[in-house]
Design an enzyme around this catalytic site. Structure first.
Site, short mmCIF file in Angstrom:
data_model
loop_
_atom_site.label_atom_id
_atom_site.label_comp_id
_atom_site.label_asym_id
_atom_site.label_seq_id
_atom_site.Cartn_x
_atom_site.Cartn_y
_atom_site.Cartn_z
N ASP A 189 6.59 -7.77 5.58
CA ASP A 189 6.40 -8.53 6.64
C ASP A 189 7.32 -9.18 7.22
O ASP A 189 8.76 -8.57 6.87
CB ASP A 189 5.61 -9.77 6.07
CG ASP A 189 6.19 -10.65 4.90
OD1 ASP A 189 6.47 -11.94 5.48
OD2 ASP A 189 6.72 -9.93 4.00
N HIS A 501 4.24 0.47 3.45
CA HIS A 501 3.73 -0.70 4.04
C HIS A 501 4.81 -1.79 4.76
O HIS A 501 5.21 -2.70 3.87
CB HIS A 501 2.62 -1.55 2.96
CG HIS A 501 1.82 -3.05 3.56
ND1 HIS A 501 0.81 -2.86 4.33
CD2 HIS A 501 2.60 -4.02 3.55
CE1 HIS A 501 0.58 -3.91 4.93
NE2 HIS A 501 1.52 -4.83 4.32
N ASP A 549 0.40 6.51 -1.35
CA ASP A 549 1.14 6.53 -0.18
C ASP A 549 0.36 6.35 0.94
O ASP A 549 0.31 7.40 1.70
CB ASP A 549 2.01 7.82 -0.30
CG ASP A 549 3.11 7.78 0.99
OD1 ASP A 549 3.29 6.87 1.16
OD2 ASP A 549 3.57 8.86 1.07
N GLU A 558 4.16 -1.40 -0.78
CA GLU A 558 5.02 -2.20 0.08
C GLU A 558 6.47 -2.14 -0.20
O GLU A 558 6.68 -1.56 -1.54
CB GLU A 558 4.60 -3.55 0.10
CG GLU A 558 5.38 -4.48 1.16
CD GLU A 558 4.69 -5.85 1.13
OE1 GLU A 558 5.17 -6.73 2.12
OE2 GLU A 558 4.01 -6.41 0.28
#
Length: 586
Positions: A189, A501, A549, A558
């Site tokens: 993020d 991710h 994956d 992630e």
């Protein structure tokens, strides 16, 4: 230009591994041979796992074949199959440690099953280490990454954060704003969190303290390269400059800079969300104090003014923490504060370890007796470092600087690490996959890396070949000798993550991922199972195989800066030791 060469070298190595020999099989049987896909040291332990085996299969042969000449160079017998419940499979070991000739090889198990090719040579981790450190450059916020330094992964600046609002629950004046540019994005993020940044930055500072010669000026092709300072210290300073913006006027330290909820799959420059300054807690303040005191000590010979400012801010944070010893950060609908915040919580309810860590760092930076450490300050048991448990970081600093502490303090710290190392050695010896005990929680891939870190300190206390050879073998897990058959580092190995991710890698339009990122790994909790259903779900319910994956798998695929810091210091230990003679002990 150097980075372009690095990328070309990585690409060339990958292509070489994947296409150098017609012996490589692409069948499922080939994937039943799990080995270190990056390679093995000539004089180190060399073991692979064969999982397509029945418990009654004994005396099964394997052979090592030169992948270029197709000539058999070694023959052996698989060990007796053992069952591993966490992987729900029987496994046998192919041990070819006695073979020491450098080259490109494949393993063939009786019945014609061939592995992918792999290398034996003395520099197997050189590129992986370089790439793993450079991931922090790719995580930089608030600046553009140009092609000279980022290659094909160049991008525009985003999240400049020259003027962001305080969250209303901080109680600041209405419409008050602050600046908080720079730093590293925490994970997949766009948030920046002091607590997770604390353990991350400390591990990187410790990498410099122990192995700094590996990263001289110009070695990482950073914008700062050429300034006469270690490139690793340059990269760390980019994070530290952001740290400085996170301290409030009263000495307390804010918890994070994030939007109220996670951003979408966009590039930083295209993110429409508004980031806020959020929270203030005892944990974030003590993380700050520890890191800034550590930085003050290591940057003293590089930039005295910067080091002094770091120390002043560290001491101010310590004073705030002494007056606010138990301020927890909480959020969400059940919390009394920050009900509208949905980004990472990094909740911690116990701060004894943070107090010890900060106090140790401040003592080493100042030698002031008010920060002195007594034997009663040390933890009752050893725990490898995570963002929620940092006491080991204090123990490591005591061990590295034992002359600064009372002998009974340093001796207890050393005994705790040595006892933990004995436990690790026993677990590895007894395990079918030759790894330490894993419980497969979120971010499980740091478990063997933390074991390497522990063993590296045991080796620092009293060098012994078993610490090094066990560390070498534990790293095999990261690069492919595991039940999933994946090398968990992007860009390295014949089967590595292609779809992490990570918002930037999801949105940049570039097919291969940025090399050098460690993904979280198998996660028995499978917290993203519902979101993965539409994409076929997890391939297995077995904890050791609960990895997918796919970009939707935030629970297993992630990336995060603390995980990469663990990879960096573990690889640095092996790279530092590789010039020494490595032998499998009898």
């Amino acid at each position: 230009m150097r980075h372009a060469l690095i990328l070309l070298s990585i690409s060339a190595t990958s292509l070489f591994l994947m296409s150098a020999t017609p012996l490589q099989s692409q069948t499922e049987d080939a994937q039943s041979i799990r080995m270190n896909q990056v390679g093995y040291f000539p004089n180190g332990p060399k073991r692979a796992i064969f999982s397509s085996i029945h418990k009654s299969d004994t005396q099964k042969h394997f052979r090592l074949i030169d992948a270029t000449g197709k000539k058999e160079v070694f023959r052996g017998i698989l060990t007796k199959p053992e069952y591993w419940k966490s992987a729900d499979e029987w496994a046998a070991i192919a041990d070819f440690s006695q073979f020491t000739q450098a080259g490109l090889y494949v393993i063939e198990v009786q019945g014609g099953v061939l592995s992918a090719p792999f290398q034996i040579h003395n520099h197997i981790y050189e590129y992986a280490l370089n790439a793993s450190v450079r991931t922090f450059y790719y995580q930089r916020a608030s600046i553009s990454l140009d092609a000279n330094h980022a290659g094909p992964f160049s991008r525009k600046a985003g999240h400049l954060n020259k003027s962001i609002p305080y969250h209303k629950d901080l109680g600041k004046a209405q419409n008050a704003r602050t600046a908080s540019p720079g730093g590293w994005y925490d994970a997949g993020d766009f948030g920046k969190y002091i607590v997770n940044a604390g353990v991350t930055t400390s591990l990187l500072l410790m990498t410099h303290e122990r192995f700094g010669s590996i990263f001289p000026d110009g070695s990482l092709n950073l914008p700062e390269s050429g300034n006469g300072t270690s490139d690793l210290l340059d990269e760390i300073r980019y994070e530290l400059e952001w740290f400085k913006t996170m301290q409030d006027a009263d000495g307390g330290v804010f918890f994070k800079v994030t939007p109220l909820k996670f951003a979408g799959k966009v590039m930083p420059a295209d993110d429409p969300s508004l980031q806020h300054m959020i929270g203030k807690s005892t944990s974030s303040t003590l993380n700050f104090a520890a890191v800034m005191a550590y930085a003050a000590r290591l940057y003293g010979d590089v930039d005295q003014s910067f080091a002094q400012q770091c120390l002043q801010q560290a001491e101010a944070a310590w004073q705030w923490a002494l007056k606010n010893t138990s301020i927890r950060y909480t959020q969400g609908t059940k919390s009394s504060n920050y009900k509208d915040v949905q980004t990472g919580g990094y909740g911690d309810q116990h701060f004894e370890d943070e107090f010890l860590w900060a106090k140790t760092a401040l003592f080493l930076a100042t030698k002031d007796s008010k920060y002195s450490i007594s034997i009663d300050d040390l933890p009752e048991k050893y725990s490898a470092p995570t963002w929620a448990q940092v006491s080991a970081l204090a123990l490591y600093s005591i061990i590295l600087n034992e002359e600064s502490f009372a002998k009974k303090v340093s001796e207890k710290a050393k005994v705790m690490v040595q006892q933990a190392s004995v436990k690790i050695l026993k677990e590895v010896m007894a395990h079918p996959y030759r790894i330490n005990q894993m419980n497969y929680i979120w971010g499980s891939n740091i478990v063997p890396l933390n074991a390497i870190l522990t063993l590296s300190f045991a080796n620092h206390i009293e060098a012994h070949p078993v610490y090094l050879t066990t560390s070498v073998e534990l790293m095999d897990y990261t690069f492919g000798k595991n039940p999933t058959g994946y090398s968990f580092v992007t860009g390295f190995g014949t089967k590595s993550p292609l779809h992490p991710h990570h918002r930037i890698m999801m949105a940049d339009g570039i097919e291969p991922p940025i090399p050098g990122f460690l993904v979280g790994g198998p996660n028995r909790g499978r917290q993203d199972a519902n979101s993965l259903k539409r994409y076929g779900g997890y391939p297995s319910q077995a904890p050791a195989k609960s990895y997918r994956d796919h970009t939707a798998s935030y629970a297993s695929n992630e990336v995060a800066i603390n995980w990469n810091a663990s990879l960096v210091i573990a690889l640095s230990f092996l790279e530092h030791q590789r010039a020494l003679s490595i032998h499998e002990p009898k």
